[in-house]
Design a protein around this motif. Structure first.
Motif, short mmCIF file in Angstrom:
data_model
loop_
_atom_site.label_atom_id
_atom_site.label_comp_id
_atom_site.label_asym_id
_atom_site.label_seq_id
_atom_site.Cartn_x
_atom_site.Cartn_y
_atom_site.Cartn_z
N THR A 42 67.98 -52.12 64.19
CA THR A 42 67.41 -52.34 62.87
C THR A 42 66.62 -51.09 62.52
O THR A 42 66.06 -50.44 63.39
CB THR A 42 66.51 -53.60 62.84
OG1 THR A 42 66.04 -53.81 61.52
CG2 THR A 42 65.35 -53.50 63.80
N GLY A 43 66.64 -50.73 61.27
CA GLY A 43 65.96 -49.50 60.84
C GLY A 43 66.96 -48.50 60.30
O GLY A 43 68.07 -48.86 59.90
N ASP A 44 66.60 -47.22 60.33
CA ASP A 44 67.43 -46.16 59.80
C ASP A 44 68.60 -45.90 60.74
O ASP A 44 68.41 -45.52 61.89
CB ASP A 44 66.59 -44.90 59.61
CG ASP A 44 67.30 -43.83 58.80
OD1 ASP A 44 68.48 -44.02 58.45
OD2 ASP A 44 66.66 -42.80 58.52
N SER A 45 69.82 -46.08 60.24
CA SER A 45 71.00 -45.90 61.08
C SER A 45 71.66 -44.53 60.91
O SER A 45 72.68 -44.25 61.51
CB SER A 45 72.03 -46.99 60.77
OG SER A 45 72.42 -46.92 59.42
N LYS A 46 71.04 -43.66 60.11
CA LYS A 46 71.59 -42.32 59.90
C LYS A 46 70.90 -41.34 60.85
O LYS A 46 69.67 -41.31 60.95
CB LYS A 46 71.38 -41.88 58.46
CG LYS A 46 72.05 -40.58 58.12
CD LYS A 46 71.90 -40.27 56.64
CE LYS A 46 72.66 -39.00 56.31
NZ LYS A 46 72.60 -38.72 54.87
N CYS A 47 71.70 -40.55 61.55
CA CYS A 47 71.15 -39.57 62.49
C CYS A 47 70.37 -38.50 61.73
O CYS A 47 70.89 -37.90 60.78
CB CYS A 47 72.27 -38.92 63.30
SG CYS A 47 71.68 -37.63 64.43
N PRO A 48 69.12 -38.25 62.14
CA PRO A 48 68.31 -37.24 61.44
C PRO A 48 68.77 -35.81 61.71
O PRO A 48 68.41 -34.89 60.98
CB PRO A 48 66.91 -37.46 62.00
CG PRO A 48 67.12 -38.08 63.34
CD PRO A 48 68.38 -38.89 63.22
N SER A 49 69.62 -35.63 62.72
CA SER A 49 70.07 -34.29 63.08
C SER A 49 71.43 -33.94 62.48
O SER A 49 71.57 -32.98 61.74
CB SER A 49 70.13 -34.15 64.60
OG SER A 49 70.55 -32.87 64.97
N CYS A 50 72.45 -34.77 62.78
CA CYS A 50 73.80 -34.44 62.33
C CYS A 50 74.26 -35.25 61.12
O CYS A 50 75.31 -34.99 60.57
CB CYS A 50 74.79 -34.60 63.48
SG CYS A 50 75.11 -36.31 63.96
N ASN A 52 75.26 -38.32 61.04
CA ASN A 52 76.23 -39.38 61.37
C ASN A 52 75.63 -40.75 61.05
O ASN A 52 74.49 -41.04 61.40
CB ASN A 52 76.61 -39.29 62.85
CG ASN A 52 77.72 -40.24 63.22
OD1 ASN A 52 78.64 -40.46 62.44
ND2 ASN A 52 77.64 -40.81 64.40
N GLU A 53 76.41 -41.57 60.39
CA GLU A 53 75.98 -42.93 60.04
C GLU A 53 76.45 -43.88 61.13
O GLU A 53 77.62 -43.89 61.51
CB GLU A 53 76.57 -43.34 58.68
CG GLU A 53 76.00 -44.59 58.09
CD GLU A 53 74.55 -44.43 57.63
OE1 GLU A 53 73.77 -45.36 57.87
OE2 GLU A 53 74.20 -43.40 57.03
N ILE A 98 67.31 -45.41 70.65
CA ILE A 98 68.74 -45.30 70.35
C ILE A 98 69.08 -43.82 70.12
O ILE A 98 68.37 -43.12 69.41
CB ILE A 98 69.10 -46.11 69.08
CG1 ILE A 98 68.67 -47.57 69.22
CG2 ILE A 98 70.58 -46.02 68.76
CD1 ILE A 98 69.34 -48.32 70.34
N VAL A 99 70.17 -43.38 70.73
CA VAL A 99 70.62 -41.99 70.62
C VAL A 99 71.88 -41.95 69.77
O VAL A 99 72.73 -42.84 69.85
CB VAL A 99 70.91 -41.40 72.02
CG1 VAL A 99 71.45 -39.99 71.93
CG2 VAL A 99 69.67 -41.44 72.89
N CYS A 100 72.01 -40.92 68.97
CA CYS A 100 73.20 -40.71 68.15
C CYS A 100 74.44 -40.66 69.05
O CYS A 100 74.40 -40.14 70.16
CB CYS A 100 73.06 -39.41 67.37
SG CYS A 100 74.51 -38.99 66.37
#
Length: 115
Positions: A42-50, A52-53, A98-100
């Motif tokens: 739950t929360g932001d599912s978009k990777c802040p680095s690359c 990726n959704e 959680i890791v991308c």
């Protein structure tokens, strides 16, 4: 009796308690595999680095049975410790973040049990 603090008695009691806890933990893990209560994010599912959704499901990326964790799911074992078990290899993991899937960046989300 004067021997109630005997180290032998205390050691036996300790071993009994530890074995009892181990048994209860294994029972809880087995129940998790039967109940199949999935772990989701739950929360932001978009990777802040690359960028990726991600979906809200959590996979066991390093599963020894499924390459790259494809098709795996985590099930809740113990919420207070965030312990989960992989549905394929049955390895327990404590998930603290959680890791991308594509890069090593941490997502801004947390895990929760799926209802």
């Amino acid at each position: 009796p004067s021997d109630y603090l005997s180290m032998d008695i205390l050691t036996k009691e300790w071993e009994i308690k530890v074995n009892d806890l181990k048994t209860k933990w294994e029972d809880q893990k087995a129940k998790a595999l039967i109940d199949r209560r999935k772990v989701m994010t739950t929360g932001d599912s978009k990777c802040p680095s690359c960028g990726n959704e991600h979906t809200n499901t959590v996979v066991h990326k390093t599963c020894s049975i499924s390459e790259g964790g494809e098709g795996t799911l985590y099930y809740w074992v113990d919420a207070p410790t965030s312990t989960c078990v992989c549905d394929h290899c049955e390895k327990e993991s404590v998930i603290t973040y959680i890791v991308c899937y594509r890069c090593p960046a941490r997502l801004k989300s947390r895990i929760v049990p799926m209802d």
